[in-house]
Design an enzyme around this catalytic site. Structure first.
Site, short mmCIF file in Angstrom:
data_model
loop_
_atom_site.label_atom_id
_atom_site.label_comp_id
_atom_site.label_asym_id
_atom_site.label_seq_id
_atom_site.Cartn_x
_atom_site.Cartn_y
_atom_site.Cartn_z
N GLN A 166 85.18 -74.35 -4.47
CA GLN A 166 84.12 -75.24 -4.04
C GLN A 166 84.02 -75.21 -2.52
O GLN A 166 85.03 -75.33 -1.82
CB GLN A 166 84.39 -76.66 -4.52
CG GLN A 166 84.37 -76.82 -6.04
CD GLN A 166 82.96 -76.88 -6.58
OE1 GLN A 166 82.33 -77.92 -6.58
NE2 GLN A 166 82.45 -75.75 -7.07
N PHE B 255 79.09 -76.92 -9.44
CA PHE B 255 80.39 -77.58 -9.53
C PHE B 255 81.41 -76.68 -10.23
O PHE B 255 81.15 -75.52 -10.51
CB PHE B 255 80.25 -78.93 -10.22
CG PHE B 255 79.75 -80.05 -9.33
CD1 PHE B 255 79.15 -79.78 -8.12
CD2 PHE B 255 79.89 -81.37 -9.71
CE1 PHE B 255 78.70 -80.80 -7.29
CE2 PHE B 255 79.44 -82.41 -8.90
CZ PHE B 255 78.85 -82.13 -7.69
N ASP C 96 88.06 -77.64 -4.98
CA ASP C 96 88.67 -77.07 -6.18
C ASP C 96 88.70 -75.54 -6.24
O ASP C 96 87.68 -74.89 -5.99
CB ASP C 96 87.91 -77.51 -7.43
CG ASP C 96 87.77 -79.00 -7.56
OD1 ASP C 96 88.13 -79.73 -6.64
OD2 ASP C 96 87.28 -79.44 -8.62
N TRP D 145 82.47 -83.10 2.30
CA TRP D 145 82.01 -82.77 0.96
C TRP D 145 80.50 -82.85 0.87
O TRP D 145 79.87 -83.75 1.42
CB TRP D 145 82.65 -83.71 -0.05
CG TRP D 145 82.33 -83.33 -1.47
CD1 TRP D 145 83.05 -82.51 -2.28
CD2 TRP D 145 81.20 -83.76 -2.23
NE1 TRP D 145 82.44 -82.40 -3.51
CE2 TRP D 145 81.30 -83.16 -3.51
CE3 TRP D 145 80.12 -84.59 -1.97
CZ2 TRP D 145 80.36 -83.36 -4.51
CZ3 TRP D 145 79.17 -84.80 -2.98
CH2 TRP D 145 79.30 -84.19 -4.23
N TRP E 27 84.21 -77.13 4.78
CA TRP E 27 84.90 -77.84 3.71
C TRP E 27 85.17 -76.92 2.52
O TRP E 27 84.34 -76.11 2.15
CB TRP E 27 84.02 -79.00 3.25
CG TRP E 27 84.51 -79.66 1.99
CD1 TRP E 27 84.24 -79.28 0.70
CD2 TRP E 27 85.35 -80.81 1.90
NE1 TRP E 27 84.87 -80.13 -0.18
CE2 TRP E 27 85.56 -81.08 0.53
CE3 TRP E 27 85.95 -81.65 2.84
CZ2 TRP E 27 86.32 -82.14 0.07
CZ3 TRP E 27 86.71 -82.71 2.39
CH2 TRP E 27 86.90 -82.94 1.02
#
Length: 498
Positions: free
Chosen positions: A74, A118, A58, A82, A55
């Protein structure tokens, strides 16, 4: 259902379960057979950036540094779903041909980012590259900034250990530990610092109950000690994109031409505002607003290239069911780099960076009846149409050669001279009476990046069950089409494991 970043955050309470599933999936997918399966998947792009498997979402901290372009993003190293957010890293000399580097940042057990590293932004301080990003950890409901998941978001900093940006040393404690005292917010994330005079400033994405998406402005002299300044931007009542949990994610603020630009993402779309900035009062007055891309495109991030151009990147999401991309072993990709510019009327313009032209094979120039059908071999190519709208209606249909599925449709009806219809949706396209409209398409595996007149962008995902097939572009209409040029594009990897 749209796989928006916001929805993933709201569902993050299930991340532990996903991580367990991810571990077993990683084990099952290891070995040459898994790589072969990925390499033979015709839906995987051949010239867009994505990890070899699993996966991604961003774009984070893109930067041109010491002659190289660095892209971080990410990444879940365990599965094509995710969860367990890391920062993956790729390097390029032209923003098109990439090579993968080791994971740049991972969650630190017991640290402020133990539940995920993040999104964030690159900066340069004292000749060294740093990253300001959001760290996430479990917390009490009272301290949580993502209430329905009991997660606390704080703003953190990590400094690169070398000019290759191959590893980073994190500052142990958050530099912004919590929202302003007494302020109840939904979300508290996505710093994007810029330097102005002696001060650094950063917006922080959040939302307020009954108001919606907002941006908090902080400042610092040293990037370590920050103070809250003001609410920098906020949803207006006329702004239709609103839900009670709305957060204006991934904000970015920068000068372009004779105006300033504010970018933010919410409700599954990326928005822009342009206007004027009072650097003394720290007040931004927006004059125009629009959507950066009407399709599967979210959480954009910009950087300056080697020549000082403003480059726009975006996360191209999956639009198929989660079970399908989990089974495929990969999900998401990076958009092609788009050069941004400012029109005289304050609207944004964008076009794919010229570096992408290095992928082109021999040009096929078609006119007249021969231009009515264009074939993109193996769904790996580019086409540019030039037409005059005042000469009558036209339709451009993109479909699969074998499946005959209609993947995308663009139409102009002279009854609506200020609009173009894409997949039936009317979009404003104001142009001069005699101006030629350019329709530019990049088709790659299972994605179409469409830009019309440098004004409208629409990224479309398409999927099919048959073996690899060609894309067929069919033009319908008389007298409006002036020319079309198409190219097959060279893959950036021999195995699709780009």
């Amino acid at each position: 259902m749209s796989n928006s970043r916001r929805r993933f955050l709201r569902n993050a309470a299930g991340a532990a379960t996903l991580a367990g599933v991810a571990t077993s999936m990683e084990a099952a997918a290891s070995g040459a057979s898994a790589a072969d399966s990925l390499a033979q998947d015709p839906l995987r792009p051949q010239y867009h950036l994505l990890p070899a498997k699993n996966w991604m979402n961003d774009p984070n901290g893109p930067i041109y540094w010491k002659g190289k372009y660095h892209m971080f993003f990410q990444y879940n190293p365990h599965a094509a779903v995710w969860g367990d957010m890391h920062w993956n890293h790729a390097v390029s000399e032209d923003m098109i041909h990439w090579r993968h580097m080791p994971v740049a940042m991972a969650p630190t057990p017991g640290g402020p980012d133990e539940e995920g590293v993040f999104s964030g932004t690159a900066f340069v301080q004292n000749g060294k590259v740093g990253m300001m990003y959001t760290g996430v950890k479990k917390s009490s409901l009272k301290e949580a900034t993502i209430k329905d998941s009991s997660l606390c978001e704080t703003q953190c900093i990590a400094m690169a250990n070398d000019d290759d940006l191959s590893s980073f040393t994190k500052i142990a404690e958050p530099v912004i530990a919590k929202p302003p005292a007494g302020m109840q917010v939904n979300g508290f994330r996505d710093p994007s610092p810029w330097k102005q005079g002696d001060w650094w400033y950063t917006p922080i994405a959040c939302g307020f109950p009954d108001i919606g998406g907002s941006l908090l402005l902080y400042r610092s002299r040293d990037l370590r000690s920050w103070e809250f300044v003001k609410i920098f931007a906020q949803r207006e009542p006329s702004f239709e994109a609103y839900m009670p949990w709305d957060v204006w994610e991934c904000p970015e603020f920068f000068a372009l031409g004779n105006r300033h630009v504010l970018l933010f993402s919410t409700m599954g779309k990326a928005f822009w505002q342009t206007g004027h900035f009072d650097s003394e009062k720290l007040t931004f007055t927006p004059e125009r607003m629009g959507i950066l891309d009407y399709g599967s495109y979210y959480a954009p991030k910009t950087q300056l290239d080697a020549k000082g151009n403003r480059i726009l990147w975006g996360w191209i999401q999956e639009s198929r069911p989660i079970a399908e991309y989990k089974s495929a072993g990969w999900a998401g990709m990076m958009s092609l780099p788009r050069v941004m510019s400012m029109a005289a009327d304050g609207t944004l313009r964008y076009k794919v960076a010229e570096a992408a032209q290095t992928l082109r094979g021999e040009a096929k120039q078609l006119r007249g009846q021969a231009a009515k059908i264009v074939r993109i071999t193996g769904c790996c190519g580019e086409a540019v149409y030039r037409a005059r709208r005042q000469r009558g209606s036209f339709r451009l249909v993109i479909e699969g050669e074998r499946s005959r599925d209609r993947w995308m449709e663009l139409e102009f009806d002279p009854s609506y001279p200020e609009s173009v219809f894409i997949d039936g949706r009317p979009l404003k396209l104001s142009m001069g009476k005699d101006e030629v409209v350019e329709i530019r398409l990049h088709i790659d595996g299972s994605v179409i990046e469409l830009i019309v007149g440098e004004r409208i962008a629409w990224t479309k995902r398409f999927y099919y069950d048959s073996p690899a097939q060609d894309a067929v572009l069919r033009w319908e209409g008389d007298g409006s089409l002036e020319s079309v040029v198409s190219w097959s594009l060279k893959p950036i990897s021999a195995t699709r494991l780009t």
